[in-house]
Motif scaffolding. Structure first.
Motif, PDB file in Angstrom:
ATOM      1  N   LYS A 295       0.828  -1.207   0.000  1.00  0.00           N
ATOM      2  CA  LYS A 295       0.000   0.000   0.000  1.00  0.00           C
ATOM      3  C   LYS A 295       0.861   1.256   0.000  1.00  0.00           C
ATOM      4  O   LYS A 295       0.620   2.199  -0.775  1.00  0.00           O
ATOM      5  CB  LYS A 295      -0.929  -0.007   1.224  1.00  0.00           C
ATOM      6  CG  LYS A 295      -1.838   1.229   1.311  1.00  0.00           C
ATOM      7  CD  LYS A 295      -2.792   1.304   0.139  1.00  0.00           C
ATOM      8  CE  LYS A 295      -3.742   2.473   0.254  1.00  0.00           C
ATOM      9  NZ  LYS A 295      -4.629   2.582  -0.911  1.00  0.00           N
TER      10      LYS A 295
ATOM     11  N   ASP B  47      -2.150   7.622   1.679  1.00  0.00           N
ATOM     12  CA  ASP B  47      -2.712   8.367   2.801  1.00  0.00           C
ATOM     13  C   ASP B  47      -1.625   8.645   3.837  1.00  0.00           C
ATOM     14  O   ASP B  47      -0.998   7.722   4.365  1.00  0.00           O
ATOM     15  CB  ASP B  47      -3.839   7.540   3.431  1.00  0.00           C
ATOM     16  CG  ASP B  47      -4.666   8.347   4.409  1.00  0.00           C
ATOM     17  OD1 ASP B  47      -4.172   9.377   4.892  1.00  0.00           O
ATOM     18  OD2 ASP B  47      -5.806   7.934   4.677  1.00  0.00           O
TER      19      ASP B  47
ATOM     20  N   ILE C 181      -8.498  -2.424   7.717  1.00  0.00           N
ATOM     21  CA  ILE C 181      -9.588  -1.532   8.116  1.00  0.00           C
ATOM     22  C   ILE C 181      -9.107  -0.086   8.124  1.00  0.00           C
ATOM     23  O   ILE C 181      -9.795   0.819   7.631  1.00  0.00           O
ATOM     24  CB  ILE C 181     -10.143  -1.925   9.493  1.00  0.00           C
ATOM     25  CG1 ILE C 181     -10.873  -3.265   9.418  1.00  0.00           C
ATOM     26  CG2 ILE C 181     -11.097  -0.852  10.022  1.00  0.00           C
ATOM     27  CD1 ILE C 181     -11.289  -3.815  10.763  1.00  0.00           C
ATOM     28  N   CYS C 182      -7.918   0.126   8.677  1.00  0.00           N
ATOM     29  CA  CYS C 182      -7.366   1.488   8.717  1.00  0.00           C
ATOM     30  C   CYS C 182      -6.980   1.993   7.333  1.00  0.00           C
ATOM     31  O   CYS C 182      -6.820   3.200   7.133  1.00  0.00           O
ATOM     32  CB  CYS C 182      -6.167   1.536   9.654  1.00  0.00           C
ATOM     33  SG  CYS C 182      -6.608   1.366  11.400  1.00  0.00           S
ATOM     34  N   MET C 183      -6.817   1.090   6.390  1.00  0.00           N
ATOM     35  CA  MET C 183      -6.568   1.474   5.000  1.00  0.00           C
ATOM     36  C   MET C 183      -7.863   1.738   4.248  1.00  0.00           C
ATOM     37  O   MET C 183      -7.862   1.875   3.025  1.00  0.00           O
ATOM     38  CB  MET C 183      -5.782   0.374   4.287  1.00  0.00           C
ATOM     39  CG  MET C 183      -4.332   0.286   4.704  1.00  0.00           C
ATOM     40  SD  MET C 183      -3.497  -1.087   3.876  1.00  0.00           S
ATOM     41  CE  MET C 183      -1.796  -0.777   4.355  1.00  0.00           C
ATOM     42  N   ASP C 184      -8.967   1.776   4.981  1.00  0.00           N
ATOM     43  CA  ASP C 184     -10.295   2.051   4.430  1.00  0.00           C
ATOM     44  C   ASP C 184     -10.812   0.921   3.546  1.00  0.00           C
ATOM     45  O   ASP C 184     -11.590   1.152   2.612  1.00  0.00           O
ATOM     46  CB  ASP C 184     -10.311   3.371   3.650  1.00  0.00           C
ATOM     47  CG  ASP C 184     -10.095   4.566   4.548  1.00  0.00           C
ATOM     48  OD1 ASP C 184     -10.590   4.538   5.685  1.00  0.00           O
ATOM     49  OD2 ASP C 184      -9.412   5.519   4.124  1.00  0.00           O
TER      50      ASP C 184
ATOM     51  N   ASP D 219      -9.278  -3.167  -2.047  1.00  0.00           N
ATOM     52  CA  ASP D 219     -10.615  -3.738  -2.219  1.00  0.00           C
ATOM     53  C   ASP D 219     -10.760  -4.570  -3.489  1.00  0.00           C
ATOM     54  O   ASP D 219     -11.879  -4.914  -3.888  1.00  0.00           O
ATOM     55  CB  ASP D 219     -11.672  -2.619  -2.229  1.00  0.00           C
ATOM     56  CG  ASP D 219     -11.996  -2.111  -0.836  1.00  0.00           C
ATOM     57  OD1 ASP D 219     -11.965  -2.929   0.113  1.00  0.00           O
ATOM     58  OD2 ASP D 219     -12.260  -0.908  -0.679  1.00  0.00           O
TER      59      ASP D 219
ATOM     60  N   ASP E 168     -13.275  -1.895   2.510  1.00  0.00           N
ATOM     61  CA  ASP E 168     -14.722  -1.890   2.680  1.00  0.00           C
ATOM     62  C   ASP E 168     -15.151  -3.020   3.609  1.00  0.00           C
ATOM     63  O   ASP E 168     -15.168  -4.188   3.230  1.00  0.00           O
ATOM     64  CB  ASP E 168     -15.397  -2.042   1.313  1.00  0.00           C
ATOM     65  CG  ASP E 168     -16.905  -1.831   1.387  1.00  0.00           C
ATOM     66  OD1 ASP E 168     -17.436  -1.697   2.512  1.00  0.00           O
ATOM     67  OD2 ASP E 168     -17.549  -1.805   0.319  1.00  0.00           O
TER      68      ASP E 168
ATOM     69  N   ARG F  40      -1.909   9.479   6.807  1.00  0.00           N
ATOM     70  CA  ARG F  40      -2.222   8.952   8.138  1.00  0.00           C
ATOM     71  C   ARG F  40      -1.378   7.722   8.461  1.00  0.00           C
ATOM     72  O   ARG F  40      -1.021   7.474   9.601  1.00  0.00           O
ATOM     73  CB  ARG F  40      -3.686   8.533   8.228  1.00  0.00           C
ATOM     74  CG  ARG F  40      -4.705   9.631   8.292  1.00  0.00           C
ATOM     75  CD  ARG F  40      -6.102   9.018   8.315  1.00  0.00           C
ATOM     76  NE  ARG F  40      -6.332   8.115   7.211  1.00  0.00           N
ATOM     77  CZ  ARG F  40      -6.799   6.871   7.338  1.00  0.00           C
ATOM     78  NH1 ARG F  40      -7.076   6.379   8.528  1.00  0.00           N
ATOM     79  NH2 ARG F  40      -6.984   6.113   6.272  1.00  0.00           N
TER      80      ARG F  40
ATOM     81  N   CYS G 121     -11.249   4.845  14.913  1.00  0.00           N
ATOM     82  CA  CYS G 121     -10.888   6.210  14.505  1.00  0.00           C
ATOM     83  C   CYS G 121      -9.983   6.229  13.282  1.00  0.00           C
ATOM     84  O   CYS G 121      -9.745   7.288  12.696  1.00  0.00           O
ATOM     85  CB  CYS G 121     -10.208   6.934  15.665  1.00  0.00           C
ATOM     86  SG  CYS G 121     -11.206   7.008  17.170  1.00  0.00           S
ATOM     87  N   LYS G 122      -9.442   5.055  12.921  1.00  0.00           N
ATOM     88  CA  LYS G 122      -8.562   4.915  11.754  1.00  0.00           C
ATOM     89  C   LYS G 122      -7.386   5.885  11.814  1.00  0.00           C
ATOM     90  O   LYS G 122      -7.159   6.688  10.916  1.00  0.00           O
ATOM     91  CB  LYS G 122      -9.350   5.088  10.451  1.00  0.00           C
ATOM     92  CG  LYS G 122     -10.406   4.012  10.246  1.00  0.00           C
ATOM     93  CD  LYS G 122     -11.092   4.126   8.908  1.00  0.00           C
ATOM     94  CE  LYS G 122     -12.124   3.015   8.724  1.00  0.00           C
ATOM     95  NZ  LYS G 122     -12.834   3.111   7.439  1.00  0.00           N
TER      96      LYS G 122
ATOM     97  N   ALA H 182     -15.063  -1.678  14.465  1.00  0.00           N
ATOM     98  CA  ALA H 182     -14.976  -0.767  13.319  1.00  0.00           C
ATOM     99  C   ALA H 182     -16.313  -0.564  12.621  1.00  0.00           C
ATOM    100  O   ALA H 182     -16.606   0.523  12.123  1.00  0.00           O
ATOM    101  CB  ALA H 182     -13.951  -1.295  12.317  1.00  0.00           C
TER     102      ALA H 182
END
Length: 497
Positions: free
Chosen positions: A105, A308, A139-142, A113, A144, A310, A328-329, A174
């Motif tokens: 990533k 990202d 999950i923190c990588m968004d 996804d 789905d 973050r 909160c990711k 989450a």
């Protein structure tokens, strides 16, 4: 090997009896030198075996990151799918290689996804296998969390079906109520699948979570015990006034006792003021936006430009996945913890106090301790006044009734005991600049351990006095994230391969 290649240059792309190529074996065993020789000699970087799996797929089986990076730099396709639709990311998730997922990533901006032929993503596979760290990272990588495969199953369906409790906890944290009520093509919820497969404790957890989440934001859930605490304090104040100050058949108070009685009422009233402040305050909620100015870690030179920020964090480059918050990711600064009752991360999290109806953290911890001091002081003085009043002589002794004084003194003492113990405990922690959460869970936090495993407090300012002064008299513009906590995660990152 070099001699064999020189004698027969075509052998670099030859298959063995099972249809596998030399580059696949080199990638599987992380033989970077051998893979380099094969690639330099003309080996096809994306050549597949009988199932369509490339050397990249094989590198992901054992988490051979150096070899995978070599293949990518030589043009390997991260989206190459085998006969079942698995891309390298799926394989890395299936085998629990969190670092490889993070690398793909951050360095190559892979699509998390992407689905296989059955509609399953890397998150489906990590949940199915029950690997908590890949689940947390994806999950923190968004990724789905609500995506359903061809059978209508979300990642939570698969973790519940296989009885993977850690992955299930993360997915529920989450996804909230929506993921708990999702149904597959047969109408089954994750709870139903867990029950059907015999995972009864997990099904019980899912059932309870659904009940708790449905009422978590209700006023009486959040503030019910705070109302009870308020009623208790007001009841003690009224009882002190009625049964002690104006006790039936007891002589009128002298000036000294009247003064201390007013001190009791004044201290209790001041405590109620601080209780209101604690209950309604922002305890120090931490958001990704709040952390944007506290970037720690250095972006590697080969990192993708559009990843990202973050996640471009030194703690993650170092493989410390425990710092991730799936709700909160974000990457939690040291001393920050997610509060399940408020569903937010809180800086310098101490504990959730139901009697205050709020989390105790960076922004309201001082007010909480002041509240405890004021109420403890009021109850001690009130008990002393009650004892004196009980022993006073009365001109109308035959009309004297000490029952009210005795009842108040007993109730006051019973209330005082746990409160004063909590007050002393909090003051000791203030002197050490450590939180209740850190003391209770020191074994979980690497920053609280020295190299030999002994407890060490990096937040200690050098003396009890310095800690107390910083706690009760912070600077007006004190940052949300403790300067010491920010300094703990400042490292130089060198991730060149």
């Amino acid at each position: 090997m070099k001699r064999m290649v020189e004698e027969d240059p075509q052998c670099v792309n030859a298959r063995d009896g099972a249809g596998y190529r030399a580059l696949q074996w080199a990638a599987l065993n992380n033989r970077v030198a051998a893979a380099t020789l094969l690639l330099d000699s003309g080996s096809e970087v994306d050549a597949g075996d009988n199932e369509g799996q490339t050397a990249m797929h094989w590198a992901c089986v054992r988490g051979a990151l150096p070899c995978a990076e070599l293949l990518l730099r030589r043009g390997a396709n991260l989206n190459a799918a085998d006969s079942r639709g698995y891309v390298p990311l799926h394989v890395a998730a299936q085998y629990g290689h969190t670092g490889m997922i993070y690398h793909f990533k951050m360095r190559w901006n892979v699509d998390v996804d992407v689905t296989d032929l059955d509609g399953r993503t890397a998150l489906h596979w990590a949940s199915y296998k029950g690997f908590p760290d890949p689940v947390k990272l994806l999950i923190c990588m968004d990724a789905d969390i609500y995506r359903a495969d061809k059978e209508g199953c979300t990642p939570l369906h698969w973790s519940a079906m296989k009885g993977k409790s850690e992955a299930t906890h993360l997915l529920v944290q989450a996804g909230g109520s929506s993921v708990l009520t999702a149904v597959d093509v047969d109408g089954n919820t994750p709870e139903a699948l867990a029950t059907d497969k015999g995972h009864h404790s997990l099904a019980y957890f899912l059932h309870n979570q659904h009940k708790q989440l449905s009422t978590r934001d209700h006023f009486w859930t959040q503030k019910g015990m705070a109302v009870a605490c308020l009623s208790l304090i007001l009841g003690l104040m009224l009882g002190f006034t009625h049964y002690v100050m104006f006790a039936s058949g007891v002589a009128t108070m002298d000036v000294s006792l009247a003064f201390w009685s007013l001190v009791v009422l004044g201290s209790s009233s001041a405590g109620l003021y601080y209780m209101r402040r604690v209950s309604n305050a922002d305890p120090g909620f931490v958001t990704a936006a709040a952390l944007s100015s506290l970037r720690r870690g250095t972006r590697p030179s080969s990192a993708a430009n559009d990843v990202d920020d973050r996640l471009n964090h030194s703690e993650l480059w170092a493989g410390n996945w425990n710092q991730l918050c799936v709700s909160c990711k974000l990457v939690k600064p040291f001393g920050t913890k997610h509060c399940s009752m408020r569903d937010k991360c809180v800086a310098r999290f101490d504990h959730y106090c139901p009697w205050m109806g709020n989390t105790i953290g960076k922004r309201n911890h001082r007010d909480f301790v002041v509240f405890l001091i004021l109420e403890s002081f009021a109850m001690v003085v009130a008990f002393a006044v009650a004892v004196v009043r009980y022993g006073e002589e009365s001109p109308g002794e035959k009309y004297r009734n000490n029952t009210g004084i005795l009842m108040f003194a007993a109730f006051d003492a019973l209330t005082l005991l746990p409160v004063i113990m909590l007050t002393i405990s909090q003051l000791v922690q203030v002197a050490q600049n450590v939180t209740t959460n850190e003391l209770s869970n020191a074994h979980r936090y690497s920053y609280l351990k020295s190299s030999d495993g002994a407890f060490v407090n990096p937040f200690d300012r050098g003396s009890h006095l310095a800690n107390i002064r910083a706690f009760f008299f912070p600077s007006k513009n004190a940052p949300l994230i403790d300067d010491i906590a920010a300094g703990l995660t400042t490292v130089t990152v060198d991730r060149t391969v």
